[in-house]
Write a protein that holds these residues in place. Sequence first.
Motif: not given
Length: 207
Positions: A2, A4-5, A8, A140-141
Amino acid sequence: AVARRVADRAVIPIENSLGGSIHGNYDLLLRHSLHIIGEIRFAVSHCLLANNGVDLHDLKTVLSHPQALAQCEKSLTKLGLEGEAVANTAVAAKKVAAEKLRDTGALASSSAALLYGLNILASNVQDDSNNVTRFLLLAREPLTPATDTPFKSFQWSLETGRMERPLHIGNRGEDWEGKDQRSRRFTQKNAAKIKTMSSNYLDLIKR
C-alpha cells in the motif's frame, strides 16, 4: 504494498484473543504512515493435518505459523507434540505434503487439507473455542464517513492516566486497550493526528 502504491488497501492481523499482539505487524504500522480505516474480527479454527496413513501417535512435531502454535499450545502439549514455526499455516501444510513427512503434521485450515491432499486428524484444536483474530484495514488516505450513515471505523486517542485507547466509531461502540510496548509506541506516534470527534460521531456510538 500500500505504501508503494502497488495496492490500495491492506488487511493485516494485529492481535489474537489467545496469542496476544502480533508484534511484527505493530512494527510495520510504526514504520509506514498508513491510516487505519476499519477492522474485522474473525473466528479462527485450526485443524491438525497429516499425510494419508499417518495416525496421531505417529506424530512428534507440528509445523505452523507462530501465532497458530501459540493459539494451540495447551492442546499440543496434551498430545505430546512439539511445535515448529514456519512462515505461515499454508507453508506448513505444503511442506508436510510435498516432503511426505510421516512424523510431522501441520496446524492449518480445512481448506489447506483439501488443497494439499492431507487428512484432518483433529478439528478445532485451538485452546479456546472463542479464538478470534482482529484485523485492521489500512489505506494511504483517511476515510471520512458521511455523518448520516453508520460506519465501522476507529481513531486512536490518549486519555489522562491511560497510555492508549482506540475509540471505535460505529454501531457497536466497543473499546479495546493495547497492553504492550509496541501498541503504546504506535499510539504515541500517531497522537498528533487525533482530532476531536463531532457530535455526529458520538451519536453513532450511542446507536
